[in-house]
Motif scaffolding. Sequence first.
Motif, PDB file in Angstrom:
ATOM      1  N   ASP A  49     -16.976 -19.618 -11.246  1.00 44.68           N
ATOM      2  CA  ASP A  49     -17.479 -20.979 -11.035  1.00 44.68           C
ATOM      3  C   ASP A  49     -17.595 -21.656 -12.399  1.00 44.68           C
ATOM      4  N   LEU A  50     -16.442 -22.087 -12.967  1.00 43.39           N
ATOM      5  CA  LEU A  50     -16.386 -22.557 -14.346  1.00 43.39           C
ATOM      6  C   LEU A  50     -16.078 -24.047 -14.470  1.00 43.39           C
ATOM      7  N   GLY A  51     -16.109 -24.782 -13.381  1.00 40.62           N
ATOM      8  CA  GLY A  51     -15.960 -26.221 -13.464  1.00 40.62           C
ATOM      9  C   GLY A  51     -14.531 -26.694 -13.322  1.00 40.62           C
ATOM     10  N   PRO A  52     -14.334 -28.019 -13.449  1.00 38.73           N
ATOM     11  CA  PRO A  52     -13.009 -28.623 -13.202  1.00 38.73           C
ATOM     12  C   PRO A  52     -11.913 -28.082 -14.104  1.00 38.73           C
ATOM     13  N   GLY A 100      -8.091 -21.721 -10.684  1.00 44.05           N
ATOM     14  CA  GLY A 100      -8.456 -20.322 -10.453  1.00 44.05           C
ATOM     15  C   GLY A 100      -9.555 -20.189  -9.421  1.00 44.05           C
ATOM     16  N   GLU A 101     -10.518 -21.114  -9.453  1.00 45.81           N
ATOM     17  CA  GLU A 101     -11.596 -21.074  -8.452  1.00 45.81           C
ATOM     18  C   GLU A 101     -11.035 -21.321  -7.057  1.00 45.81           C
ATOM     19  N   ARG A 102     -10.111 -22.262  -6.945  1.00 47.09           N
ATOM     20  CA  ARG A 102      -9.520 -22.563  -5.641  1.00 47.09           C
ATOM     21  C   ARG A 102      -8.751 -21.361  -5.114  1.00 47.09           C
ATOM     22  N   LYS A 129      -2.477 -14.015 -15.417  1.00 46.29           N
ATOM     23  CA  LYS A 129      -2.370 -15.449 -15.146  1.00 46.29           C
ATOM     24  C   LYS A 129      -2.690 -15.776 -13.694  1.00 46.29           C
ATOM     25  N   SER A 130      -2.322 -14.867 -12.792  1.00 49.18           N
ATOM     26  CA  SER A 130      -2.559 -15.135 -11.368  1.00 49.18           C
ATOM     27  C   SER A 130      -3.928 -14.669 -10.907  1.00 49.18           C
ATOM     28  N   ASN A 131      -4.657 -13.960 -11.754  1.00 43.10           N
ATOM     29  CA  ASN A 131      -5.965 -13.447 -11.373  1.00 43.10           C
ATOM     30  C   ASN A 131      -7.041 -14.464 -11.743  1.00 43.10           C
ATOM     31  N   PRO A 132      -7.805 -14.974 -10.772  1.00 42.38           N
ATOM     32  CA  PRO A 132      -8.803 -16.012 -11.094  1.00 42.38           C
ATOM     33  C   PRO A 132      -9.915 -15.533 -12.018  1.00 42.38           C
ATOM     34  N   TRP A 133     -10.211 -14.228 -12.028  1.00 43.66           N
ATOM     35  CA  TRP A 133     -11.252 -13.715 -12.919  1.00 43.66           C
ATOM     36  C   TRP A 133     -10.772 -13.633 -14.368  1.00 43.66           C
ATOM     37  N   ALA A 134      -9.457 -13.443 -14.557  1.00 51.35           N
ATOM     38  CA  ALA A 134      -8.917 -13.246 -15.911  1.00 51.35           C
ATOM     39  C   ALA A 134      -8.312 -14.505 -16.512  1.00 51.35           C
ATOM     40  N   SER A 135      -7.725 -15.367 -15.690  1.00 54.54           N
ATOM     41  CA  SER A 135      -6.967 -16.500 -16.213  1.00 54.54           C
ATOM     42  C   SER A 135      -7.770 -17.434 -17.110  1.00 54.54           C
ATOM     43  N   PRO A 136      -9.093 -17.640 -16.907  1.00 57.39           N
ATOM     44  CA  PRO A 136      -9.806 -18.537 -17.830  1.00 57.39           C
ATOM     45  C   PRO A 136      -9.760 -18.090 -19.283  1.00 57.39           C
ATOM     46  N   PHE A 137      -9.644 -16.812 -19.529  1.00 57.85           N
ATOM     47  CA  PHE A 137      -9.695 -16.318 -20.908  1.00 57.85           C
ATOM     48  C   PHE A 137      -8.335 -16.380 -21.598  1.00 57.85           C
ATOM     49  N   LEU A 138      -7.308 -16.843 -20.874  1.00 63.54           N
ATOM     50  CA  LEU A 138      -6.025 -17.122 -21.493  1.00 63.54           C
ATOM     51  C   LEU A 138      -5.953 -18.552 -22.015  1.00 63.54           C
ATOM     52  N   HIS A 139      -7.029 -19.292 -21.872  1.00 63.41           N
ATOM     53  CA  HIS A 139      -7.069 -20.673 -22.360  1.00 63.41           C
ATOM     54  C   HIS A 139      -6.891 -20.675 -23.881  1.00 63.41           C
ATOM     55  N   PRO A 140      -6.129 -21.638 -24.425  1.00 59.08           N
ATOM     56  CA  PRO A 140      -5.887 -21.667 -25.876  1.00 59.08           C
ATOM     57  C   PRO A 140      -7.159 -21.708 -26.719  1.00 59.08           C
ATOM     58  N   ARG A 141      -8.269 -22.205 -26.151  1.00 64.75           N
ATOM     59  CA  ARG A 141      -9.506 -22.281 -26.946  1.00 64.75           C
ATOM     60  C   ARG A 141     -10.033 -20.903 -27.320  1.00 64.75           C
ATOM     61  N   PHE A 142      -9.655 -19.888 -26.558  1.00 65.35           N
ATOM     62  CA  PHE A 142     -10.172 -18.542 -26.806  1.00 65.35           C
ATOM     63  C   PHE A 142      -9.153 -17.621 -27.477  1.00 65.35           C
ATOM     64  N   LYS A 143      -8.018 -18.181 -27.917  1.00 62.66           N
ATOM     65  CA  LYS A 143      -6.938 -17.327 -28.394  1.00 62.66           C
ATOM     66  C   LYS A 143      -7.303 -16.538 -29.646  1.00 62.66           C
ATOM     67  N   ASP A 144      -8.234 -17.048 -30.462  1.00 63.97           N
ATOM     68  CA  ASP A 144      -8.586 -16.360 -31.708  1.00 63.97           C
ATOM     69  C   ASP A 144      -9.700 -15.341 -31.537  1.00 63.97           C
ATOM     70  N   LEU A 193     -17.020 -23.343   4.985  1.00 64.63           N
ATOM     71  CA  LEU A 193     -16.060 -24.425   5.154  1.00 64.63           C
ATOM     72  C   LEU A 193     -14.830 -24.145   4.312  1.00 64.63           C
ATOM     73  N   PRO A 194     -13.658 -24.587   4.702  1.00 63.79           N
ATOM     74  CA  PRO A 194     -12.470 -24.368   3.893  1.00 63.79           C
ATOM     75  C   PRO A 194     -12.507 -25.194   2.625  1.00 63.79           C
ATOM     76  N   GLY A 195     -11.779 -24.718   1.592  1.00 56.79           N
ATOM     77  CA  GLY A 195     -11.662 -25.472   0.358  1.00 56.79           C
ATOM     78  C   GLY A 195     -12.840 -25.233  -0.562  1.00 56.79           C
ATOM     79  N   ALA A 196     -12.798 -25.952  -1.709  1.00 54.95           N
ATOM     80  CA  ALA A 196     -13.801 -25.730  -2.739  1.00 54.95           C
ATOM     81  C   ALA A 196     -14.640 -26.961  -3.029  1.00 54.95           C
ATOM     82  N   GLY A 197     -14.520 -27.989  -2.209  1.00 53.87           N
ATOM     83  CA  GLY A 197     -15.199 -29.205  -2.568  1.00 53.87           C
ATOM     84  C   GLY A 197     -16.653 -29.267  -2.148  1.00 53.87           C
ATOM     85  N   SER A 198     -16.997 -28.698  -1.035  1.00 56.05           N
ATOM     86  CA  SER A 198     -18.321 -28.879  -0.456  1.00 56.05           C
ATOM     87  C   SER A 198     -19.285 -27.810  -0.927  1.00 56.05           C
TER      88      SER A 198
END
Length: 751
Positions: A684-687, A692-694, A399-414, A708-713
Amino acid sequence: MASAAYLGGSAGKELFDNDLPTYNSAVQEKRKSYLLSSPESWLVFLSIAVPGTRNTRFKLPVLNFYRLQHSSSRRFGRRRGTAIFLLGILCFLYFVFASHRRFAHGDKSWPTPFPDPSTLVYKREHLQRIWEWEVAAGHYPSRHKLPEEIGLQQAIDNPALPVETSYSSTTRFRRPISTDTIGIGPKREYLDFHAIPPNVAYPRRPAPGSVADMDVIMKHCDFSENKYVRDCLEVLRYGGGLELGVRVRRTMLDKWRYIYVEGGMKNLTDIPSRSKPFSFKIHNMIDAADELPKKRGVEWETRLRLPLPPPYVPYRDQASVCDDENPRIFHMFWTGPFTDKPYLALLSFLFTQNLGLDREAGHSDLNVCRPKFWLWINPGPAASVPNTAAVHDMYNELKSNPWASPFLHPRFKDVIQFKLWNTTEQLDGVPELKDEWRALRDSLFNSGGYIEKIPQPQANEDADIEVTEAPRENGPDIIPPAPSPTKAKNSDDKANRVGSTSASTYDRLSVILSDMARFVLCHRFGGIYLDADTIFLRDWEELWGWRGAFAYRWSRLPRYNTAVLRMNRNSALGTFIFRTALKNGLDFHPMSVSQYTEDAYLEGLLLRLPDALFDSAWLNTENYQRDRPPQPYFTEFGDFFNTPTQDSAAPQALGFDGFFRGAYSYHFHNFWWQPFDPTRNFPDLGPRFAAGERNARESPGKASPTGLPGAGSEHTEADKRDLDWATVLKRTFEAHIRGERPNMYGEWIRW
């Protein structure tokens, strides 16, 4: 007159110590004079009578061995020259034997001068039963002959082959030997998957239940038959409908179709053999002198415990689209913290496989069996001990790893599940090993006969441990506990390494453990194992349809590379491999497994597919087929991460469609420490996954690629002008998750 002693010994001796000839009879002198009639002649002529004639004779030229021996003795001395002469004779005889083996023998291979000792622990009668079991289960859908050395007395019914009205049997051995299987299965219809204009922007998905004919693939792709990877990929593209609008006219393309669908077994009639229950055929007893060579120092296996083979049911006749006997599970093994390597493997899985993510959640295609991806994680060192909190710790880290956390999304649970690896629990789950593997725990890390010695802990690590329930965003999963990382006194010590952070700190123990894990997982659960340095390049539907076991070729060598391994659950082949590995020190190195199947004549049951299907650059990196390389042209595996300047226009211009088009996957061979995208080394998976990206951008030691600091620019000036192939593939897969492009089949994710 000189005495006999002075003349160099007895009267029968032909040479003095000074190499001067002496003769004790006129007859012998005349014979030697004839052979050496010409001092420079290396040939003599033997006069042979022509059969059926009275005075006609044929002169056959042969080497003048006396001339060879005499020249050798004169040049190197009597004793050394004679030894060299005899060695030359032996080499000549071996050359004649090797040439006969290579050009006249059935296997068309050069013999090995010093063959490895036998690894065989099963008698011939047991090997016969293994062949019968696998064929009856439909795991040999091939028309290739069975090995004569197995010694089957009767042809075997093969439900995975279409019905045949006749077959031939060979009788080259002393007793009649059958090498045939008799097709009793449904008909095959070979398909044309090409898109129909004007809808040619994306290829069509393979038909559900379609099957790849490996006999056709081997015909066009086998390196042993001098087939080029470039030509193989063209056949794979055409037969798989991947050429799209760039297709050019070819002739005789019907022979390039390798994907078919089967009819139903219910329509087959008048086949008496189908009504008989399976039973092992009784063969004549084989004399002990005719038995295959056994491994030294071990006894023959006395039992071969096999259940009844599962009935072969074509896809059309299955009760459900997912066959319990043929589960569609991709396995992958990973050690240590989650990085961009399994991240990209999972993204490529989502980009290529038929997962039904283009439909509303909860609404899937009832005609399609969706594959699942089980990622097995060993979070600590390979030799670490179990811990009751390991499952809970693993999910917290994911959950705390930005590379792994996207795949814990409920859309991928099956479709994506994380599992925790426990060596003790897994080995105890293999019936062929559970009662005996502990006797070999000191040599558990055995790779090709080389054993890595690991100090055993004082605590009893085999004690019973309660199963823990791990929380997850998509619901709880109950998973057996597994090794948990321990505090290492020296993290650079081989026993305490967790993953490979550089070429000099390679985690060898985890690699050895993964060699064993892939066979354990496929034997226990079924499915296909892939190394974590693998990227999916197309749908694997027709590979699932082919019921046999397979790995792929080790580049130019006739050995297995098990970076891709397909095995059936609880199969006879699996029983053979585990019992043989147990008697050979639990060695699961691909080269060792190659020796197991070769000694037992079971290579046909673990098909060695051409590496063009899964590893298209390998031959080029070893300086083979560079006269006609495939696209892209890699001279070393590092070209994937750092594409040479003269070729670096191709990744951006061609994109995913220009990367070994036709192959099923790409294996980039380690490089665990090399990022895919150095200037954007974060997910880099979007909003939707911005948190995780931040975290990845703001984590210690992770400066923003823009400076630059942050992820906006975003500043394109900071980006590399010529993107490498690894970067292009990563950004392509990420664009699909962000919703900026469909997957390779034109499908969009519905969140």
